[in-house]
Design an enzyme around this catalytic site. Structure first.
Site, PDB file in Angstrom:
ATOM      1  N   GLY A 185       0.879  -1.298  -0.475  1.00  0.00           N
ATOM      2  CA  GLY A 185      -0.092  -0.103  -0.112  1.00  0.00           C
ATOM      3  C   GLY A 185       0.909   1.293  -0.249  1.00  0.00           C
ATOM      4  O   GLY A 185       0.075   2.766   0.123  1.00  0.00           O
ATOM      5  N   GLU A 197       4.374  -6.462   1.489  1.00  0.00           N
ATOM      6  CA  GLU A 197       3.912  -7.051   0.430  1.00  0.00           C
ATOM      7  C   GLU A 197       3.694  -5.540  -0.652  1.00  0.00           C
ATOM      8  O   GLU A 197       2.204  -5.420  -1.407  1.00  0.00           O
ATOM      9  CB  GLU A 197       2.281  -7.699   0.193  1.00  0.00           C
ATOM     10  N   PRO A 198       4.720  -4.192  -1.022  1.00  0.00           N
ATOM     11  CA  PRO A 198       4.061  -3.850  -2.442  1.00  0.00           C
ATOM     12  C   PRO A 198       4.056  -3.951  -3.391  1.00  0.00           C
ATOM     13  O   PRO A 198       5.110  -4.802  -3.912  1.00  0.00           O
ATOM     14  CB  PRO A 198       5.657  -2.741  -1.713  1.00  0.00           C
ATOM     15  N   GLY A 199       3.821  -3.408  -4.627  1.00  0.00           N
ATOM     16  CA  GLY A 199       3.041  -3.397  -5.714  1.00  0.00           C
ATOM     17  C   GLY A 199       3.508  -2.172  -5.997  1.00  0.00           C
ATOM     18  O   GLY A 199       4.201  -2.133  -7.348  1.00  0.00           O
ATOM     19  N   ARG A 200       2.833  -1.094  -5.737  1.00  0.00           N
ATOM     20  CA  ARG A 200       2.476   0.135  -6.450  1.00  0.00           C
ATOM     21  C   ARG A 200       4.482   0.969  -6.352  1.00  0.00           C
ATOM     22  O   ARG A 200       4.391   1.729  -7.329  1.00  0.00           O
ATOM     23  CB  ARG A 200       2.180   1.078  -5.948  1.00  0.00           C
ATOM     24  N   TYR A 202     -10.873   5.432 -11.075  1.00  0.00           N
ATOM     25  CA  TYR A 202     -10.645   5.805  -9.531  1.00  0.00           C
ATOM     26  C   TYR A 202     -10.504   7.505  -9.347  1.00  0.00           C
ATOM     27  O   TYR A 202      -9.851   8.033  -8.538  1.00  0.00           O
ATOM     28  CB  TYR A 202      -9.103   5.696  -8.571  1.00  0.00           C
ATOM     29  N   CYS A 255     -15.628   4.418 -27.096  1.00  0.00           N
ATOM     30  CA  CYS A 255     -17.036   4.951 -27.682  1.00  0.00           C
ATOM     31  C   CYS A 255     -17.755   5.092 -25.912  1.00  0.00           C
ATOM     32  O   CYS A 255     -18.812   5.146 -26.107  1.00  0.00           O
ATOM     33  CB  CYS A 255     -17.488   4.099 -28.551  1.00  0.00           C
ATOM     34  N   GLU A 256     -17.137   5.674 -25.175  1.00  0.00           N
ATOM     35  CA  GLU A 256     -17.633   6.284 -24.072  1.00  0.00           C
ATOM     36  C   GLU A 256     -17.452   7.632 -23.328  1.00  0.00           C
ATOM     37  O   GLU A 256     -16.150   7.462 -23.486  1.00  0.00           O
ATOM     38  CB  GLU A 256     -17.370   5.270 -22.933  1.00  0.00           C
ATOM     39  N   TYR A 306      -0.663  -1.171 -12.130  1.00  0.00           N
ATOM     40  CA  TYR A 306      -1.636  -1.337 -12.330  1.00  0.00           C
ATOM     41  C   TYR A 306      -2.576  -0.748 -13.892  1.00  0.00           C
ATOM     42  O   TYR A 306      -3.127   0.609 -13.971  1.00  0.00           O
ATOM     43  CB  TYR A 306      -3.153  -0.588 -11.874  1.00  0.00           C
TER      44      TYR A 306
HETATM   45  N1  LLP Z   1      -1.275  -7.286  -0.591  1.00  0.00           N
HETATM   46  C1  LLP Z   1      -2.849  -7.521  -1.358  1.00  0.00           C
HETATM   47  C2  LLP Z   1      -3.597  -8.413  -0.232  1.00  0.00           C
HETATM   48  C3  LLP Z   1      -3.069  -6.366  -2.068  1.00  0.00           C
HETATM   49  O1  LLP Z   1      -4.825  -6.622  -2.474  1.00  0.00           O
HETATM   50  C4  LLP Z   1      -2.700  -5.484  -2.615  1.00  0.00           C
HETATM   51  C5  LLP Z   1      -3.003  -4.380  -3.670  1.00  0.00           C
HETATM   52  C6  LLP Z   1      -1.010  -5.494  -2.439  1.00  0.00           C
HETATM   53  C7  LLP Z   1      -1.010  -5.752  -1.879  1.00  0.00           C
HETATM   54  C8  LLP Z   1      -0.529  -4.341  -3.203  1.00  0.00           C
HETATM   55  O2  LLP Z   1      -0.616  -2.507  -3.198  1.00  0.00           O
HETATM   56  P1  LLP Z   1       0.414  -1.699  -3.466  1.00  0.00           P
HETATM   57  O3  LLP Z   1       1.319  -1.707  -2.665  1.00  0.00           O
HETATM   58  O4  LLP Z   1       0.011  -1.878  -4.982  1.00  0.00           O
HETATM   59  O5  LLP Z   1      -0.541  -0.490  -2.918  1.00  0.00           O
HETATM   60  N2  LLP Z   1      -5.706  -0.761  -8.783  1.00  0.00           N
HETATM   61  C9  LLP Z   1      -5.658   0.047  -7.755  1.00  0.00           C
HETATM   62  C10 LLP Z   1      -4.804  -0.095  -6.683  1.00  0.00           C
HETATM   63  C11 LLP Z   1      -5.692  -1.932  -6.115  1.00  0.00           C
HETATM   64  C12 LLP Z   1      -4.746  -2.434  -5.100  1.00  0.00           C
HETATM   65  C13 LLP Z   1      -5.481  -3.450  -5.337  1.00  0.00           C
HETATM   66  N3  LLP Z   1      -4.453  -4.584  -4.452  1.00  0.00           N
HETATM   67  C14 LLP Z   1      -4.835   1.139  -8.184  1.00  0.00           C
HETATM   68  O6  LLP Z   1      -4.516   1.217  -9.785  1.00  0.00           O
HETATM   69  O7  LLP Z   1      -4.961   2.350  -7.739  1.00  0.00           O
END
Ligand code: LLP
Length: 429
Positions: A236, A279-282, A322, A351-352, A380
């Site tokens: 997050g 667990e970072p993604g972004r 969002y 087309c929206e 994402y």
């Molecule tokens: N762990 C779990 C269980 C999750 O569901 C998520 C993200 C993460 C880790 C990683 O979160 P991050 O570090 O990336 O914030 N599509 C949205 C974000 C949705 C995230 C879903 N879960 C966007 O584009 O802002």
């Protein structure tokens, strides 16, 4: 290194990090087509390293949350950098394995999974996190005597939009702490060994407070279980999407100062050789990616000026889903610099009417055939893309550390729109 011949109109942000490393964005589009996802290898590696050293504790691990970007080339780099991986689906487990992660390096954070999904993970030897009592019973029947993790809801949530807040009272995720007795009963009934607990409070916070609060609450939950091998404190961590306005970064140093003593004190009190994971993604993937697209039209509807591009919400969904902001840079293959700023609404080709990339944005004047760079699109972006309006997905390229460019995913073709379609005779009789 190629010589940059196009004009970069407002490229302070990408220039500051030397994003293109001497490559000309307009030339990249000419060569690989438009729209185009461009990644920068060194930025990706740098982000992996920043987070690996976030907490001062010997058994601290970073699981890259691959939903943010699951392109194999990205996964392989994360793996090389020593990250572990999260998966949210069998597809993500499959891709992680293909990228070289070992089953024990993958953590399947399941949500409302069916038997097939759970069995896939079990058969591959991947640890599963379960996030409801009913799922725990389902899993127990499938993997009696096995290892399991449970995702708790720490009662704290955070995020840039209500759709991505995953902790607190208004979300489908996690088991509330009040159900700990039931969790224990189910673990016993199915002979399951609880080896870890995890949480994820939501996506994109720019101050560490809610995260730290969530961690404290998860540690309180952990105290009620014996013999845990790890505690996963979730992802997050946000990135600044408004760099052109000088938005500041999440203060990792202060987060480190807050988290390290809390986790170390807990480890001492709890004993064993407990590991902590996040667990970072972004944070890992967003800033290494720019989405390039082309301006195909410029028009007025009444007083409003519309910039028509090929960057529809099939390519980048975040602004539409969002109301998310992405900074936009302008690169001009030929012609003079813009001498004024104006408010424009940048739209795609879907087309929206909601297909808006940026509404009423003040930018230097944009011309037809300009190339736009949508910043911070590495997370994402591609992973949430679709083929809506039957538009094949774009290509992805990587600017390597030696400044060379590698195609990491080909643009889809029209023929691929037919993949898996089964055409039967529709005539009666
Ligand atoms: N762990 C779990 C269980 C999750 O569901 C998520 C993200 C993460 C880790 C990683 O979160 P991050 O570090 O990336 O914030 N599509 C949205 C974000 C949705 C995230 C879903 N879960 C966007 O584009 O802002």
């Amino acid at each position: 290194m190629n010589e940059v011949s196009s004009l970069k109109i407002n490229a302070k942000v990408s220039d500051a990090v030397n994003f293109y490393r001497g490559n000309d964005p307009a030339e990249l589009v000419k060569k690989y087509g438009s729209p185009l996802y461009v990644y920068n290898e060194s930025i990706l590696r740098e982000k992996c390293r920043e987070l690996k050293s976030l907490v001062e504790y010997p058994r601290f691990f970073v699981n890259y949350s691959v939903k943010a970007n699951s392109s194999l080339a990205i996964l392989k780099i994360a793996h090389e950098e020593g990250l572990l991986a999260d998966a949210l689906s069998p597809g993500e487990i499959f891709l992680n394995l293909k990228a070289g992660f070992h089953p024990e390096e993958i953590f399947f954070v399941s949500n409302n999974a069916g038997d097939e999904e759970l069995l896939y993970a079990i058969e591959k030897g991947v640890l599963v996190s379960i996030d409801s009592l009913s799922q725990l019973a389902r899993y127990g029947k499938l993997n009696r005597g096995g290892r399991v993790a449970v995702r708790f809801n720490p009662g704290v949530g955070a995020g840039h939009h209500k759709k991505v807040v995953t902790g607190g009272s208004d979300t489908k995720f996690g088991v509330n702490a009040e159900y700990i007795p039931e969790v224990k009963a189910l673990l016993e009934e199915y002979g399951l060994r609880l080896c870890g607990i995890n949480q994820h409070i939501g996506s994109l916070f720019m101050t560490g407070e809610p995260y730290v609060e969530g961690v404290k609450s998860l540690l309180d939950i952990a105290r009620q279980f014996e013999g845990l091998e790890f505690i996963d404190i979730g992802g997050g961590l946000g990135i600044p999407y408004r760099k052109q306005d000088g938005e500041s970064r999440l203060d990792l140093a202060s987060l480190r100062e807050k988290l390290s003593p809390i986790l170390n004190a807990f480890a001492k009190e709890y004993g064993g050789n407990i590991a902590f994971k996040m667990e970072p993604g972004r944070y890992i993937a967003a800033e290494c990616g720019v989405l390039l697209g082309r301006v195909n039209s410029v028009k007025y509807n009444g007083p409003k000026k519309f910039i028509g591009t090929d960057i529809g919400f099939n390519v980048l969904m975040r602004p539409v889903l969002y109301d998310a902001h992405h900074d936009i840079e302008i690169y001009r293959p030929s012609g003079a610099a813009s001498d004024k700023e104006e408010k424009v609404t940048i739209v795609g080709n879907i087309c929206e009417s909601g297909d808006i990339l940026a509404a009423d944005r003040l930018l230097p004047e944009i011309h037809e055939d300009d190339i736009l760079g949508v910043l911070d699109a590495g997370a994402y972006g591609y992973s949430m893309g679709s083929i809506y309006n039957s538009r094949p997905r774009p290509a992805e390229i990587m600017i390597k550390e030696d400044n060379s460019v590698a195609l990491i995913r080909k643009r889809e073709t029209l023929e691929q729109l037919l993949t898996n379609q089964v055409v039967t005779d529709t005539k009666n009789g």
